[in-house]
Design an enzyme around this catalytic site. Structure first.
Site, mmCIF file in Angstrom:
data_model
loop_
_atom_site.group_PDB
_atom_site.id
_atom_site.type_symbol
_atom_site.label_atom_id
_atom_site.label_comp_id
_atom_site.label_asym_id
_atom_site.label_seq_id
_atom_site.Cartn_x
_atom_site.Cartn_y
_atom_site.Cartn_z
ATOM 1 N N CYS A 113 0.064 2.182 -3.300
ATOM 2 C CA CYS A 113 -0.680 1.028 -3.842
ATOM 3 C C CYS A 113 -2.191 1.205 -3.685
ATOM 4 O O CYS A 113 -2.972 0.539 -4.353
ATOM 5 C CB CYS A 113 -0.237 -0.265 -3.174
ATOM 6 S SG CYS A 113 1.515 -0.586 -3.369
ATOM 7 N N HIS A 246 -5.851 -5.455 -5.065
ATOM 8 C CA HIS A 246 -4.497 -4.990 -5.392
ATOM 9 C C HIS A 246 -3.599 -6.219 -5.419
ATOM 10 O O HIS A 246 -3.610 -7.043 -4.502
ATOM 11 C CB HIS A 246 -4.033 -3.994 -4.323
ATOM 12 C CG HIS A 246 -2.567 -3.723 -4.366
ATOM 13 N ND1 HIS A 246 -1.898 -3.459 -5.547
ATOM 14 C CD2 HIS A 246 -1.622 -3.688 -3.386
ATOM 15 C CE1 HIS A 246 -0.611 -3.275 -5.279
ATOM 16 N NE2 HIS A 246 -0.425 -3.409 -3.985
ATOM 17 N N ASN A 276 3.936 -6.796 -8.105
ATOM 18 C CA ASN A 276 3.211 -5.680 -7.495
ATOM 19 C C ASN A 276 3.505 -4.420 -8.307
ATOM 20 O O ASN A 276 4.601 -3.873 -8.247
ATOM 21 C CB ASN A 276 3.665 -5.515 -6.043
ATOM 22 C CG ASN A 276 2.909 -4.409 -5.321
ATOM 23 O OD1 ASN A 276 2.257 -3.583 -5.948
ATOM 24 N ND2 ASN A 276 3.025 -4.388 -4.004
#
Ligand code: ACO
Length: 319
Positions: A113, A246, A276
């Site tokens: 990520c 993020h 996500n």
């Protein structure tokens, strides 16, 4: 010399999976997922869609927005943790799909990520050192292929997508600071142990995560790395026009903003509509805010992310 973003683009696969759809797959509820993560729906790639296909769609939009020809690109960096195959890199496959035949370096960036901030930092260094003039920086993922659809603690959180930016050498400010970190001692806290071939995962593919430990770690390191890039430029939280985090979880974003003394009115939030998407989530959020006019010339923009490894970092941009 600076690197300036001259175009952004993003792409989400057509198929959506809502929380109500997930209620039919695992023992969960729309209300639980929204209250714990802020996610309402996520997009899922079609069986024949590879990470490079998602990356291609986002890249074409970024290149069009930049008003350049793809033959001007002399660096392609793809941040992904779900590459098309073990090798060649998804960046090389994307380079081919874009028809880039000029002298151009291409490689993948694996920081899960955290991948997009790693890729931006790296492309910026290439540009500022004079080794590249125009870089295509992409975050693209098919996280759905490394989900255990029987594990309610993870499968409700992730989605597929891609985002891209074109970075170009410029005498006027663009990226003014960036900072990366990693701490491999936490590698077991968030992991997927399989390999990908032809878009299909081999071996034990599934994400395993210690959710609460990840949450605490994320909030701690994100606010501190944002402080680092601000301090380097003698700025404070109140100088930030937009935080583009993020998009892992609304609660992580809220807690980070609070620690930085930022109102959520200054945070770009798109997690509700795509979950996500790992390395793709920042360029997806950035493209949304550029296209809807929230991000404007002269503003201070912060990108920040944390991911498995653990890796984390932040990028400060004068837009
Ligand atoms: N639906 C319903 N109940 C669930 C679900 C679900 N999908 N998942 C877990 N539960 C249950 C648990 O089994 C537990 O039940 P129990 O009390 O009977 O044992 C209960 O809900 C509470 O579980 P917790 O794990 O304590 O829930 P928590 O409030 O911590 O939320 C979550 C879990 C959302 C994973 C949270 O810890 C979190 O956001 N962690 C960060 C994870 C993250 O964002 N990872 C992204 C990857 S890393 C990155 O991108 C930075």
């Amino acid at each position: 010399m600076y690197s300036k973003i001259i175009g952004t683009g993003s792409y989400l696969p057509a198929k959506t999976l809502t929380n109500f759809d997930l209620e039919k797959i695992v023992d969960t509820s729309h209300d639980w997922i929204v209250s714990r993560s802020g996610i309402v729906e996520r997009h899922i790639a079609a069986d024949n869609e590879l990470t490079s296909d998602l990356a291609l769609q986002a890249s074409l939009k970024a290149i069009e927005a930049a008003g350049i020809g793809s033959d001007q690109i002399d660096l392609v960096v793809v941040a992904t943790t779900t590459p098309d195959q073990v090798f060649p890199s998804t960046a090389c496959i994307l380079q081919d799909k874009l028809g880039i035949r000029n002298d151009c370096a291409a490689f993948d960036m694996q920081a899960v990520c955290g991948g997009f901030v790693y890729a931006m930092n790296t492309a910026d260094l290439y540009i500022r050192s004079g080794q590249a003039k125009t870089a295509l920086v992409v975050g693209a993922e098919v996280m759905s292929r490394i989900m255990d659809w029987n594990d309610r603690t993870t499968c409700v959180l992730f989605g597929d997508g891609a985002g891209a930016v074109v970075l170009q050498a410029s005498e006027s400010p663009g990226i003014v600071a960036s900072k990366l970190h990693a701490d491999g001692s936490h590698h077991g806290m968030l992991k997927a142990e399989g390999n990908i071939r032809g878009g299909v995962v081999q071996g034990d593919p599934f994400i395993k995560m210690e959710g609460q430990a990840v949450f605490k770690f994320a909030v701690k390191v994100l606010s501190s790395v944002v402080d680092e890039v601000l301090e380097e430029n003698h700025l404070q939280g109140s100088d930030v026009d937009w935080l583009v985090p993020h998009q892992a979880n609304i609660r992580i974003m809220e807690a980070t903003a609070k620690k930085l003394g930022l109102s959520m009115d200054n945070v770009i939030v798109t997690v509700a509509t795509h979950g996500n998407t790992s390395a793709a989530s920042i360029p997806l959020a950035l493209d949304t805010a550029v296209r809807d006019g929230r991000i404007k010339t002269g503003q201070n923009i912060i990108l920040e992310a944390v991911g498995g490894g653990f890796t984390w970092g932040a990028v400060l941009i004068k837009w």
